[in-house]
Design a protein around this motif. Structure first.
Motif, PDB file in Angstrom:
ATOM      1  N   GLU A 250       0.840  -1.191   0.000  1.00 48.30           N
ATOM      2  CA  GLU A 250       0.000   0.000   0.000  1.00 48.30           C
ATOM      3  C   GLU A 250       0.876   1.243   0.000  1.00 48.30           C
ATOM      4  O   GLU A 250       1.876   1.311   0.714  1.00 48.30           O
TER       5      GLU A 250
ATOM      6  N   THR B 288      -2.165  -3.329   6.693  1.00 49.19           N
ATOM      7  CA  THR B 288      -2.231  -1.920   7.088  1.00 49.19           C
ATOM      8  C   THR B 288      -3.325  -1.708   8.122  1.00 49.19           C
ATOM      9  O   THR B 288      -3.157  -0.933   9.076  1.00 49.19           O
ATOM     10  N   ARG B 289      -4.430  -2.400   7.967  1.00 52.55           N
ATOM     11  CA  ARG B 289      -5.516  -2.297   8.946  1.00 52.55           C
ATOM     12  C   ARG B 289      -5.055  -2.804  10.316  1.00 52.55           C
ATOM     13  O   ARG B 289      -5.361  -2.214  11.357  1.00 52.55           O
TER      14      ARG B 289
ATOM     15  N   ASP C  24      -4.596   9.215   4.664  1.00 49.42           N
ATOM     16  CA  ASP C  24      -5.419   8.146   4.088  1.00 49.42           C
ATOM     17  C   ASP C  24      -5.032   6.786   4.666  1.00 49.42           C
ATOM     18  O   ASP C  24      -5.895   5.951   4.953  1.00 49.42           O
TER      19      ASP C  24
ATOM     20  N   ARG D 129      -8.028   5.481   6.435  1.00 46.91           N
ATOM     21  CA  ARG D 129      -8.704   4.577   5.495  1.00 46.91           C
ATOM     22  C   ARG D 129      -7.752   3.495   5.001  1.00 46.91           C
ATOM     23  O   ARG D 129      -7.488   3.385   3.798  1.00 46.91           O
ATOM     24  N   PRO D 130      -7.183   2.699   5.883  1.00 45.83           N
ATOM     25  CA  PRO D 130      -6.237   1.653   5.457  1.00 45.83           C
ATOM     26  C   PRO D 130      -6.927   0.640   4.550  1.00 45.83           C
ATOM     27  O   PRO D 130      -8.063   0.238   4.808  1.00 45.83           O
ATOM     28  N   GLY D 131      -6.234   0.246   3.487  1.00 43.99           N
ATOM     29  CA  GLY D 131      -6.847  -0.677   2.532  1.00 43.99           C
ATOM     30  C   GLY D 131      -6.440  -2.126   2.741  1.00 43.99           C
ATOM     31  O   GLY D 131      -7.283  -3.011   2.855  1.00 43.99           O
ATOM     32  N   HIS D 132      -5.148  -2.396   2.796  1.00 39.66           N
ATOM     33  CA  HIS D 132      -4.649  -3.774   2.910  1.00 39.66           C
ATOM     34  C   HIS D 132      -4.889  -4.317   4.319  1.00 39.66           C
ATOM     35  O   HIS D 132      -4.894  -3.570   5.301  1.00 39.66           O
TER      36      HIS D 132
END
Length: 574
Positions: free
Chosen positions: A526, A542-543, A532, A536-539
């Motif tokens: 990511e 990352t979350r 962001d 708003r973590p995507g992977h």
């Protein structure tokens, strides 16, 4: 008499009820016998059964000395000069060393910061725990081994049988910390002191260790003392917090109360630092929708395309970095974050020629460095276009060279400035990193950790680089020194220096960067603007990273069960 005291202590512990005091310090002073001065003054607190007390403060505030006094292991030139320490209802300050030896482990125990230094490097970790059990409990070898395997499973090590037969050097920092916790609880103590147990660990591993301590407290009825220089770490697990400064308690109270309504200026400063240089910077005013991103027209200083790095061993080849592609622009600060072994340092070392990519292309300031010979690398480095600040300044600074000579050396190698110009450049950089000129005649060993790190930054800056790579520059620093380094980096960025900030600490990365690259198992999973990534973590990783990062507020945090669910999803996806 010794056996009688211990019997009474163990009987008292056995009949404890929830919420009753198990440890009480009242007006404890600790004296340096050389100076005759009390370096810790008037420490008082009560630890109740099943509760957690946090002790927070910067380096030298007296945190560890207080804990060592409780354990009866003060350094030779220090002694308790006043006050009382009651363990399970009995004053133990007058105990002899042999009596203390019988108490430690069974009534009170501790886990310290660097687990590797507390384990025998030439002995398998399982055998080390089993030896303690056999010595203290008088059981057979097989019984001790079985109990050790149960303990290793209890601290959530995936394969207890495998770990039992491994040496300390074969385990990661997080695994070593778990082994030490298993050893600490092997004799069913009533009190566990955790002194900086998460310092320098990856943020996800740090959360695992804190979750483990909370779980052990609940399952074993432990009472905990958690010591840290990071108020956010203490906030995650403690019922009550003591804030120490210069050997005195400046504030105490329920953790939530201290965090929401701090009374002392120093506590307010610690909390404020998190809002300036931590995740709270973005979480406090969490946007509902992503902000539109403008096209960045700043010149590109580093371009990496499809960079791969592999390491060969006698039996296999391991790919440490896979298809890394990114750009770094002039005056930009980019964070590189990931767990140990994710490829962060490998990526940075590829940029300065310390490792050779097996595939891909790298250009710096318009020059393709991918195929540089050793001679061309020497010439390129001498120009000082890109500089590297290592994690441990004590190892990267020559212990036998003065600070003045250390700072002058890169300029002498360039051979472009006169002696007076070199002196002026050194003075300018010292001022920039907020150090006094009277340090120039000292050696690295005579400086504090924070001072050494700032010298390392100053040395990198004397050649006026366009790009500065910093590899974990604040991982082992206390809050005050961490903020000083981050403030210096923000100042450099404002003056046009491009920064690549490598860290496992998302809070520090958030404090100084515009964009973040997240590495997981050798791949960039990511890349996005810092706010962001935080909001708003995507992977999946990352979350987990954002959910594991400690904050002084509850905003953005997730509970232990949610973190464990994310860990399981990651393992399944891998």
């Amino acid at each position: 008499m010794t056996a009688e005291i211990i019997d009474r202590l163990q009987i008292t512990a056995a009949i404890e009820r929830e919420g009753e005091p198990v440890l009480r310090l009242d007006g404890v002073n600790i004296r340096n016998q050389i100076t005759g001065k009390d370096v810790v003054r008037g420490i008082s607190f009560t630890l109740k059964k099943g509760k957690v007390v946090g002790i927070v403060g910067e380096s030298g505030s007296g945190k560890t000395l207080t804990c060592r006094a409780v354990l009866g292991i003060l350094p030779e030139l220090f002694s308790v000069s006043g006050g009382t320490i009651d363990l399970l209802g009995h004053d133990v300050l007058s105990l002899e060393p042999k009596q203390w030896t019988q108490l430690r482990g069974t009534s009170i125990t501790a886990v310290f910061q660097d687990p590797g230094s507390y384990l025998n490097p030439s002995m398998k970790v399982g055998a080390q725990i089993a030896e303690v059990i056999r010595t203290k409990r008088g059981v057979t070898r097989q019984e001790a081994k079985q109990r050790t395997l149960e303990l290793l499973a209890d601290v959530r090590l995936r394969d207890p049988e495998l770990v039992y037969g491994q040496y300390p050097f074969e385990l990661s920092g997080g695994m070593l910390q778990r082994v030490l916790i298993a050893a600490a609880i092997s004799l069913d103590p009533k009190i566990l002191i955790a002194d900086e147990v998460t310092t320098a660990l990856d943020v996800t591993v740090q959360a695992e260790v804190l979750d483990l301590l909370a779980d052990l407290k609940e399952r074993h009825g432990l009472s905990l003392i958690v010591v840290s220089h990071d108020l956010a770490v203490v906030a995650q697990i403690c019922d009550e917090v003591l804030v120490l400064r210069d050997g005195e308690v400046v504030e105490r109270g329920a953790t939530a109360e201290v965090l929401r309504r701090p009374k002392h200026g120093y506590t307010r400063l610690l909390i404020g630092e998190h809002h300036l240089y931590g995740l709270e910077r973005f979480l406090d005013a969490k946007p509902t929708t992503p902000k539109p991103r403008l096209v960045d027209s700043r010149p590109i200083l580093i371009r990496a395309e499809g960079v791969c790095v592999s390491y060969d061993s006698s039996t296999s080849r391991r790919q440490a970095l896979k298809d890394a592609t990114f750009v770094l622009r002039q005056g930009e600060s980019i964070g590189v974050i990931g767990e140990t072994g994710s490829g962060k340092s490998t990526l940075a070392r590829a940029l300065i020629g310390l490792v050779t990519p097996s595939a891909g292309q790298i250009s710096i300031a318009g020059e393709d460095i991918t195929g540089f010979s050793a001679a061309r690398w020497r010439d390129f480095r001498k120009r000082g276009i890109i500089q590297y600040v290592f994690q441990d300044p004590l190892r990267s600074l020559d212990p036998e060279v003065t600070i003045a000579d250390t700072l002058a050396e890169p300029l002498l190698l360039q051979g472009m400035l006169s002696k007076s110009e070199i002196r002026d450049r050194i003075y300018f950089r010292l001022d920039q990193v907020r150090l006094q000129r009277n340090l120039l005649n000292r050696f690295p060993g005579e400086l504090s950790g924070g001072q050494r790190q700032r010298i390392a930054v100053a040395r990198a800056l004397v050649t006026e680089p366009k790009v500065l790579i910093l590899d974990e520059p604040v991982s082992a620093l206390d809050s005050a020194n961490r903020v000083q380094i981050l403030e210096i980096l923000n100042s450099l960025r404002a003056n046009g220096t491009s920064l690549m900030f490598i860290s496992h600490d998302l809070g520090s990365v958030a404090g100084v960067t515009e964009r973040v690259m997240v590495l997981y198992r050798g791949s960039i999973v990511e890349t996005a603007a810092t706010d962001d990534v935080v909001n708003r973590p995507g992977h999946l990783y990352t979350r987990l990273l954002v959910g594991s990062a400690p904050t002084v507020t509850s905003i953005g945090s997730i509970d232990r069960r949610s973190r464990q669910a994310l860990r399981e999803q990651l393992e399944a996806a891998s």
